[in-house]
Design a protein around this motif. Structure first.
Motif, PDB file in Angstrom:
ATOM      1  N   LYS A  71     -12.843   7.130  -4.191  1.00 49.70           N
ATOM      2  CA  LYS A  71     -11.639   7.381  -3.397  1.00 49.70           C
ATOM      3  C   LYS A  71     -11.525   6.420  -2.223  1.00 49.70           C
ATOM      4  O   LYS A  71     -10.442   6.244  -1.662  1.00 49.70           O
ATOM      5  CB  LYS A  71     -11.635   8.832  -2.904  1.00 49.70           C
ATOM      6  CG  LYS A  71     -12.765   9.155  -1.924  1.00 49.70           C
ATOM      7  CD  LYS A  71     -12.678  10.610  -1.476  1.00 49.70           C
ATOM      8  CE  LYS A  71     -13.791  10.951  -0.483  1.00 49.70           C
ATOM      9  NZ  LYS A  71     -13.720  12.365  -0.035  1.00 49.70           N
ATOM     10  N   THR A  72     -12.645   5.808  -1.836  1.00 47.66           N
ATOM     11  CA  THR A  72     -12.568   4.843  -0.727  1.00 47.66           C
ATOM     12  C   THR A  72     -12.233   3.444  -1.202  1.00 47.66           C
ATOM     13  O   THR A  72     -11.996   2.563  -0.388  1.00 47.66           O
ATOM     14  CB  THR A  72     -13.902   4.804   0.039  1.00 47.66           C
ATOM     15  OG1 THR A  72     -14.913   4.275  -0.819  1.00 47.66           O
ATOM     16  CG2 THR A  72     -14.301   6.185   0.503  1.00 47.66           C
ATOM     17  N   GLU A  80      -2.193  -0.805  -3.901  1.00 46.85           N
ATOM     18  CA  GLU A  80      -3.573  -0.828  -3.451  1.00 46.85           C
ATOM     19  C   GLU A  80      -3.652  -1.243  -1.986  1.00 46.85           C
ATOM     20  O   GLU A  80      -2.750  -1.906  -1.467  1.00 46.85           O
ATOM     21  CB  GLU A  80      -4.392  -1.808  -4.299  1.00 46.85           C
ATOM     22  CG  GLU A  80      -4.456  -1.465  -5.767  1.00 46.85           C
ATOM     23  CD  GLU A  80      -5.307  -2.465  -6.545  1.00 46.85           C
ATOM     24  OE1 GLU A  80      -6.522  -2.489  -6.316  1.00 46.85           O
ATOM     25  OE2 GLU A  80      -4.744  -3.206  -7.356  1.00 46.85           O
ATOM     26  N   ASP A  81      -4.747  -0.869  -1.335  1.00 49.35           N
ATOM     27  CA  ASP A  81      -5.086  -1.345  -0.003  1.00 49.35           C
ATOM     28  C   ASP A  81      -6.546  -1.791  -0.035  1.00 49.35           C
ATOM     29  O   ASP A  81      -7.273  -1.515  -0.991  1.00 49.35           O
ATOM     30  CB  ASP A  81      -4.863  -0.248   1.034  1.00 49.35           C
ATOM     31  CG  ASP A  81      -4.607  -0.843   2.422  1.00 49.35           C
ATOM     32  OD1 ASP A  81      -4.846  -2.057   2.599  1.00 49.35           O
ATOM     33  OD2 ASP A  81      -4.185  -0.098   3.322  1.00 49.35           O
ATOM     34  N   ARG A  96      -9.608   2.646  -2.926  1.00 47.54           N
ATOM     35  CA  ARG A  96      -8.154   2.535  -2.685  1.00 47.54           C
ATOM     36  C   ARG A  96      -7.515   1.469  -3.585  1.00 47.54           C
ATOM     37  O   ARG A  96      -6.681   0.676  -3.167  1.00 47.54           O
ATOM     38  CB  ARG A  96      -7.853   2.232  -1.224  1.00 47.54           C
ATOM     39  CG  ARG A  96      -8.352   3.302  -0.274  1.00 47.54           C
ATOM     40  CD  ARG A  96      -7.636   3.273   1.041  1.00 47.54           C
ATOM     41  NE  ARG A  96      -7.916   2.078   1.806  1.00 47.54           N
ATOM     42  CZ  ARG A  96      -7.404   1.824   3.000  1.00 47.54           C
ATOM     43  NH1 ARG A  96      -6.575   2.675   3.560  1.00 47.54           N
ATOM     44  NH2 ARG A  96      -7.706   0.700   3.637  1.00 47.54           N
ATOM     45  N   PRO A 151       0.803  -1.238   0.000  1.00 48.57           N
ATOM     46  CA  PRO A 151       0.000   0.000   0.000  1.00 48.57           C
ATOM     47  C   PRO A 151       0.827   1.275   0.000  1.00 48.57           C
ATOM     48  O   PRO A 151       0.321   2.323  -0.364  1.00 48.57           O
ATOM     49  CB  PRO A 151      -0.845  -0.125   1.276  1.00 48.57           C
ATOM     50  CG  PRO A 151      -0.916  -1.593   1.549  1.00 48.57           C
ATOM     51  CD  PRO A 151       0.407  -2.143   1.100  1.00 48.57           C
ATOM     52  N   THR A 160      -1.451   5.704  -0.621  1.00 42.92           N
ATOM     53  CA  THR A 160      -2.091   4.493  -1.144  1.00 42.92           C
ATOM     54  C   THR A 160      -2.867   4.806  -2.415  1.00 42.92           C
ATOM     55  O   THR A 160      -3.679   5.726  -2.444  1.00 42.92           O
ATOM     56  CB  THR A 160      -3.034   3.903  -0.092  1.00 42.92           C
ATOM     57  OG1 THR A 160      -2.266   3.569   1.070  1.00 42.92           O
ATOM     58  CG2 THR A 160      -3.703   2.641  -0.616  1.00 42.92           C
ATOM     59  N   PHE A 161      -2.571   4.086  -3.461  1.00 49.70           N
ATOM     60  CA  PHE A 161      -3.279   4.090  -4.737  1.00 49.70           C
ATOM     61  C   PHE A 161      -3.562   5.503  -5.242  1.00 49.70           C
ATOM     62  O   PHE A 161      -4.702   5.970  -5.270  1.00 49.70           O
ATOM     63  CB  PHE A 161      -4.581   3.298  -4.655  1.00 49.70           C
ATOM     64  CG  PHE A 161      -5.136   2.978  -6.035  1.00 49.70           C
ATOM     65  CD1 PHE A 161      -4.469   2.086  -6.848  1.00 49.70           C
ATOM     66  CD2 PHE A 161      -6.281   3.582  -6.503  1.00 49.70           C
ATOM     67  CE1 PHE A 161      -4.960   1.797  -8.110  1.00 49.70           C
ATOM     68  CE2 PHE A 161      -6.787   3.297  -7.763  1.00 49.70           C
ATOM     69  CZ  PHE A 161      -6.113   2.397  -8.569  1.00 49.70           C
TER      70      PHE A 161
END
Length: 1178
Positions: A848-849, A818-819, A851, A736, A789-790
């Protein structure tokens, strides 16, 4: 200042020069230089640390050292000064520190046991030797003991103890008999590491009186013998087999400590009957490959060069058919100190800085201590120029008084290391050690290496010039090595000349001239050709060479890679070989070898000797190779190649193939360059920068390809900036918080020069950041850590070399790692489509959530319970994944009238996000499945009992069952359908008012409020009336009575006899009474024998004028008509119907009536009658 470049390891010709490389830390081993320079002492030879000496010979303790001025020597013994002059038996070798202790004339070696240390000292410092422990070898006698005979029962184990005397070093043990023959050993009988002799089980042949243990002491060359041991084996029958137990080691576990680098020996010896076999394993790992050996019939595990990685648990398993046992040995590998970085001699000039580094490792970790001139540095005279920092001494602004010898001691409980390293502060002007005016001669297109060995303090800088007034040499045409050597990678004719090497430091300058002559290569311009010659003829092979006019060539001829036969028939001319009066033995390969002092070339041809002159014919063959290759119009990116075609051998040349070799990167490997028409002999070739080209040409005709031509001269193109950048640039994240940038590296000569590197640049997209860059080499991946992250990144990778950068690369977009998604989908709604299908809706999560790369949404759903059964079941979750940014999906295959739960999760490349709250929904009722069973029992004349089971899947609330049934007659026709509705709580029904002996078909299904389910069908028959059954039984009895059967057999026999008599009379010929009567009275009723089929006509008795109809048989409807036979069984039926049973007994129905009615409830109304059976018999 000239750029220094590293020498290429791929050139074998540089090996000699690599051996002569020097550094600023060492003084060259030049005899003249060594005589002039002051140097602290250096120990060059010393005795081993643990020195076991032969007590019968003089003791020699070595200590040799060098230095300028020559060092003096002194010794300590057991930590105190050893005064050599006071002991007449001790002398020192001249110009040496080696001690000689004379013990051969009455001296005792034990008197000189102790720890000795040598010191070599001059005005520049003092070096010390290791502590040398002197111990004389010992070979004591065996202690006297009374050896009792061993009486052992057959099959029992036995151990014969050796218990040798303790010697120095320990003795070598072996067992022999009185005849000095080694006792045989095998899996049953073997010697342990302690010298004992082990028997897993004894046999009668083990009985003997001369088991003798010998101990050999190698230092003193003596062998000691133990008293013989007597063993008597007595037999007991039968032998009792037993599972293995260990004789050594004892117990189930033990421990073993071994030092790094030593040989690890582990032993397991077992007893048992039958003899056990041993197997070794390492728990949690594998035995090291190539270092593991098994000895003593696998009873000993041997691992050489052990390291810390060999620590662990080793298990030996002893096994025989009755069982097994094992022992675990925990091995711990410790380590005496060993060098990581040993201190090296340091030569500095006044005012310079330097360091001495002493790094060692061990287990436990060794302690590092420093000494100067043999004295602990803590109590040595202070020197302001040095500072001790653990394992490092830092020198700054040294002066000549700083010269000294430093000792580094690394020690732990298992040993120590001692190293001497001097710091020699010298102020010396430059000196060039290479002889002046040295001449170098090489062949063109080969590397030239011009030597300039030098010394000076400070280290001089080296510069090279060509010619008397030439400018300093630099650039890609030359390579400058750290040892002063100038390399010309591809020397040409114009590289010849005088080269000047200049060495300078702050104390002065010196120069030296060397000369280079570049010679033309030797070439064979007219090669020997393949020859076919008749035996007895003569043949000639040509070999014309072209060479440098300053070199004297020699030509040698070989046959089959050996010398020519010593035969006067072989005549060697200047440019040819002639063979007179050719014989069969002359058949073979002839090679012309042209040698000069600098190079050698060769060419071969085959001679075939034939018996007779072949018929002249046109020979078609592959073309001869082209020759005289020439390079012209030499430019940076192109060159013109021309050649002369070889003979086409009667098949025109169609095209020429041009190949090239990169002599710098892949010498000896040829690559396709281009090809041209067979009429063309020049071609303009495109070139790449920084490639050492050679070219060759291959001619092609319809027969095949020629041999390649000789290679052209070499042409080295100039280096240039890379023309292209790496391809396949990507940016992906493996974690991440990182960004992994990967690319396809440039291959081969795409680098266009030395020092290929990559400039990797990145910045976060759309935030206005500056580019961050790093330059890397020899990799195709770079990891950027600490990224958000991302997030998107702009990425570019640019190639560069020593000349410059490639064109500006294109930018690509990548993403950091990514996470897992942060939030769950919201507003989950379920819409029921039908009882087995539901549609799910949800709100998408904010991007955006996510990720990461949104891969889709995943629905987990499971059945909670069936609403009709009201009991919970095992939860089996099902999963459906919907790719992309969908907000709805269908759930198929649901069970009706059930309670379900589901949740939705968003999915990215890392995995799933959190689940939405579980959503409960219910499916509506559906139609039920068929009843689980339908069983019909208790048949009577007019009733049947039905029993059934409820549906396995009611899919709702049952409201009723429906039963439909109808009769089936004998022709399988269905009667009227009757329907009955039954309450849902019923499980059985008695159906009355049915017809007797009738088959019925039943249809049965359940119903919910939605509708009817699948039906189940069954058939059953009511039973027959008892009165009719009794009458049928009586008729069956008549048909099976003995008298009836006998009567039928008699009738059949009479008919058979009648037929035989008729047949015999007919064969006798003539007329018989019936025939005469026919002839006399032509009765129209009488029919003659038919001529077409040869059968008899039919006759009637005189008293009975009813003719017997030809072919009389039972009609096709299987009934017997009364007019056909007066002897019908109908007359016996008395009007009562009868029937045969299904097994073939009588079921036909007869009546006195001419017409017969079919019986009810039977599929067949009639069966063959006994009369029909009789007709069939006749």
């Amino acid at each position: 200042m000239m750029t220094k470049k590293t020498i290429s390891a791929s050139r074998a010709s540089l090996i000699l020069f690599l051996c002569q490389m020097i550094t600023a830390l060492e003084v060259p081993l030049d005899p003249i230089l060594l005589k002039e320079l002051s140097q602290p002492p250096t120990i060059t030879q010393q005795s081993p640390k643990d020195y076991i000496v032969d007590p019968r010979e003089n003791i020699v303790i070595q200590c040799e050292a060098k230095g300028k001025p020559p060092p003096s020597f002194s010794w300590t013994r057991n930590g105190t000064h050893f005064d050599i002059d006071k002991d007449a038996r001790v002398t020192v070798k001249p110009n040496s520190g080696t001690l000689v202790i004379n013990i051969m004339n009455g001296g005792k070696a034990e008197a000189y046991e102790g720890v000795y240390q040598c010191t070599a000292r001059n005005e520049r410092g003092a070096a010390i030797s290791n502590n040398i422990v002197i111990r004389p070898s010992r070979s004591p006698l065996w202690t006297k003991e009374k050896v009792e005979p061993k009486h052992v029962r057959e099959g029992d184990p036995l151990v014969l103890h050796c218990s040798p005397p303790v010697g120095l070093p320990p003795p070598i043990i072996f067992w022999m008999d009185n005849s000095f023959q080694r006792l045989p050993q095998n899996e049953r009988v073997s010697q342990g590491l302690n010298g004992d002799l082990y028997f897993s089980n004894v046999k009668p042949e083990d009985t003997r009186e001369d088991y003798i243990c010998y101990a050999r002491f190698n230092h003193t060359q003596t062998i000691q013998q133990k008293q013989p041991i007597s063993v008597k084996v007595f037999s007991t029958k039968p032998l009792t087999e037993r599972r293995p137990t260990l004789l050594t080691p004892v117990g189930s576990t033990s421990n073993k400590v071994e030092l790094r680098g030593n040989v690890l020996l582990l032993e397991c010896i077992a007893e048992g009957l039958p003899t056990p076999l041993i197997r070794w394993i390492k728990e949690g790992g594998e035995l090291p490959i190539n270092r593991t050996f098994f000895e003593n019939f696998k009873k000993t595990l041997k691992i050489v060069e052990v390291s810390e990685a060999d620590s662990g648990k080793y298990k030996c398993v002893a096994r025989n058919p009755l069982g097994s046992t094992h022992h675990t040995i925990t091995v711990t590998v410790k380590a005496a100190p060993y060098w990581i970085t040993a201190p090296r001699n340091l030569v500095l000039s006044p005012g310079e800085d330097g360091t001495l580094i002493c790094r060692a490792n061990g287990n436990p970790k060794p302690n590092i201590s420093w000494l100067t001139n043999g004295v602990p540095i803590a109590i040595a005279p202070e020197d302001p120029s040095r500072k001790v920092d653990g394992d490092t001494i830092i020198f700054s602004d040294v002066q000549e008084r700083s010269s000294a010898v430093y000792q580094c001691n690394a020690s732990n409980e298992y040993g120590y290391l001692l190293a001497n390293a001097f710091v020699n502060v010298l102020a010396e002007p430059p000196r060039i050690l290479t002889p002046a005016n040295k001449l170098y001669q090489i062949i063109a297109n080969n590397p030239a290496l011009l030597d300039c060995a030098f010394f000076g303090s400070p280290v001089p800088e080296i510069e090279w010039f060509k010619g008397v007034k030439g400018s300093i040499l630099h650039g890609d045409l030359y390579v400058f090595h750290d040892n002063g050597t100038l390399e010309i990678p591809v020397a040409q004719k114009d590289s010849s000349g005088t080269y000047t090497c200049v060495a300078r430091n702050k104390l002065g300058k010196v120069q030296n001239e060397v000369h280079l002559e570049v010679k033309d290569p030797t070439m064979i311009i007219k090669q020997p050709e393949y020859k076919i010659i008749q035996k007895g003829g003569q043949v000639s092979f040509e070999c014309t060479i072209k060479h440098d006019r300053t070199l004297l060539p020699t030509i040698t001829w070989l046959k089959d890679n050996g010398e020519l036969p010593d035969d006067e028939r072989f005549i060697i001319h200047k440019d040819s070989l002639a063979i007179m009066n050719v014989t069969d033995k002359d058949d073979g390969t002839y090679t012309c070898v042209a040698n000069t002092t600098l190079d050698s070339v060769s060419a071969s041809a085959v001679l075939t000797v034939v018996a007779a002159t072949p018929t002249p014919a046109i020979i078609y063959d592959r073309p001869d190779p082209p020759f005289d290759l020439e390079l012209t119009d030499q430019l940076e990116r192109s060159i013109q190649l021309s050649w002369i075609p070889g003979y086409d051998n009667n098949s025109p040349i169609t095209n020429f193939v041009i190949e090239y070799e990169d002599g710098m990167r892949e010498p000896g490997v040829w690559h396709y360059q281009t090809e041209v028409r067979g009429t063309q002999t020049t071609v303009q070739l495109k070139l790449s920068p920084y490639v050492n080209y050679s070219f060759r040409v291959i001619a092609v005709n319809e027969i095949g390809r020629s041999q390649p031509s000789e290679a052209s001269e070499q042409y080295l193109t100039k280096a240039a900036k890379p023309d292209e950048n790496p391809s396949g640039v990507q940016g992906i994240g493996s974690e991440p918080d990182n960004l992994v940038i990967i690319w396809e590296p440039l291959k081969g000569f795409q680098s266009n020069g030395r020092g290929l590197q990559y400039k990797v640049s990145w910045r976060q997209k759309d935030v206005g950041d500056e580019w961050t860059s790093v330059i890397v080499a020899n990799v195709s991946k770079y990891i950027v850590s600490g990224t958000p992250t991302f997030v998107p990144y702009e990425i570019k990778v640019q190639a560069l070399n020593d000349i410059g950068y490639a064109p500006e690369p294109a930018e690509v977009i990548g993403h950091s790692g990514e996470d897992l998604p942060m939030v769950a989908p919201g507003n989950v709604q379920v819409h029921i489509v039908n009882s087995t299908l539901a549609k799910v809706h949800w709100d998408p999560v904010p991007l955006k959530t996510v990720r990461g790369h949104l891969q889709g949404y995943r629905i987990y759903y499971w059945k909670v319970q069936s609403l009709s059964k009201r009991r919970r079941r095992h939860v089996e979750k099902k999963i459906l994944t919907f790719s992309g940014n969908k907000t709805h999906g269908m759930l198929p295959g649901l069970e009706p009238y059930s309670s379900y739960k589901l949740n939705v999760r968003v999915v990215n490349g890392k995995g799933e996000g959190p689940a939405s709250p579980d959503k409960l929904f219910k499916t509506p009722e559906g139609v039920p499945s068929s009843p689980s069973f339908l069983k019909i029992s208790n048949p009577t004349l007019d009733s049947l009992t039905l029993e059934w089971g409820p549906p396995t899947h009611p899919n709702g609330i049952l409201i009723a069952y429906t039963l439909k049934f109808q009769p089936i007659n004998s022709t399988h026709e269905l009667g009227p359908l009757v329907e009955i509705r039954i309450p849902a709580n019923e499980t059985s029904l008695i159906l009355s008012n049915l017809n007797y002996s009738t088959r019925y078909k039943f249809y049965f299904y359940a119903q919910t409020s939605v509708g009817s389910g699948s039906q189940i069908t069954e058939e059953a028959v009511t039973i027959m009336d008892e009165g009719k059954l009794a009458m049928a039984s009586r008729q069956v009895d008549i048909a099976t009575q003995g008298w009836f059967i006998g009567l039928m057999c008699a009738v059949a026999l009479l008919i058979l006899i009648l037929l035989i008599v008729c047949f015999i009379r007919r064969n006798k010929g003539g007329k018989y009474p019936v025939k005469e009567k026919e002839d006399a009275h032509a009765d129209p009723e009488i029919q003659p024998m038919k001529e077409d089929d040869g059968t008899f006509g039919e006759y009637s008795d005189a008293e009975d004028h009813k003719p017997l109809k030809k072919g009389s048989r039972t009609p096709s409807d299987r009934t017997v008509k009364k007019e056909d036979s007066d002897d019908s069984l109908v007359d016996y039926g008395e009007g009562v119907n009868g029937q045969f049973n299904e097994d073939g007994s009588f079921i036909g129905q007869y009546s006195g009536k001419k017409e017969k009615e079919p019986a009810e409830g039977n599929e067949s109304s009639e069966a063959p009658s006994p009369v029909n059976a009789m007709n069939s018999f006749v």
